[in-house]
Scaffold this active site. Structure first.
Site, PDB file in Angstrom:
ATOM      1  N   CYS A  29      63.674  81.295  12.903  1.00 12.73           N
ATOM      2  CA  CYS A  29      63.533  80.034  12.156  1.00 12.73           C
ATOM      3  C   CYS A  29      62.221  79.329  12.516  1.00 12.73           C
ATOM      4  CB  CYS A  29      64.736  79.140  12.462  1.00 12.73           C
ATOM      5  SG  CYS A  29      64.625  77.478  11.778  1.00 12.73           S
ATOM      6  N   CYS A  32      62.608  75.629  13.194  1.00 13.56           N
ATOM      7  CA  CYS A  32      63.199  75.404  14.518  1.00 13.56           C
ATOM      8  C   CYS A  32      62.116  75.446  15.595  1.00 13.56           C
ATOM      9  CB  CYS A  32      64.252  76.464  14.832  1.00 13.56           C
ATOM     10  SG  CYS A  32      65.650  76.499  13.696  1.00 13.56           S
TER      11      CYS A  32
END
Length: 109
Positions: A29, A32
């Site tokens: 991600c 993230c």
């Protein structure tokens, strides 16, 4: 300090600490990863009454399902082992509101 947890020890940490913020992330991600320095700074700036944890969502399905994770990054606040609030966001203000919401609550003993 942010502690990494797994399905094996998440519940123990939630029960051991009165107020907890959990960040759910994935290695793949990008958002993230981009948000990680901000989350670290937020944890450093917190007043110490809140425990900060992070967990790899794809690798820990039990935790992911119990929090209702539907998108990453995902943040959840817990008080006395119980899920209180959750958001999927990379907006610093939204995550800070989640942190403030739990750090400003009075807990009955």
């Amino acid at each position: 300090m942010i502690e990494k947890v797994t399905d094996i020890n998440l519940e123990e940490q939630l029960n051991k600490n009165e107020k907890v913020i959990v960040k759910f992330f994935a290695d793949w991600c990008g958002v993230c990863k981009a948000f990680e320095p901000q989350f670290k700074k937020m944890a450093e700036e917190a007043d110490g009454s809140v425990k900060f944890l992070e967990i790899n969502a794809p690798d820990n399905p039990k935790a992911r399902l119990s929090a209702g994770v539907y998108s990453l990054p995902f943040f959840a606040s817990y008080e006395n082992g119980k899920l209180k609030e959750k958001i999927s966001s990379s907006d610093r203000k939204a995550v800070q509101q989640l942190i403030d919401g739990i750090s400003n609550t009075e807990t009955a003993n």
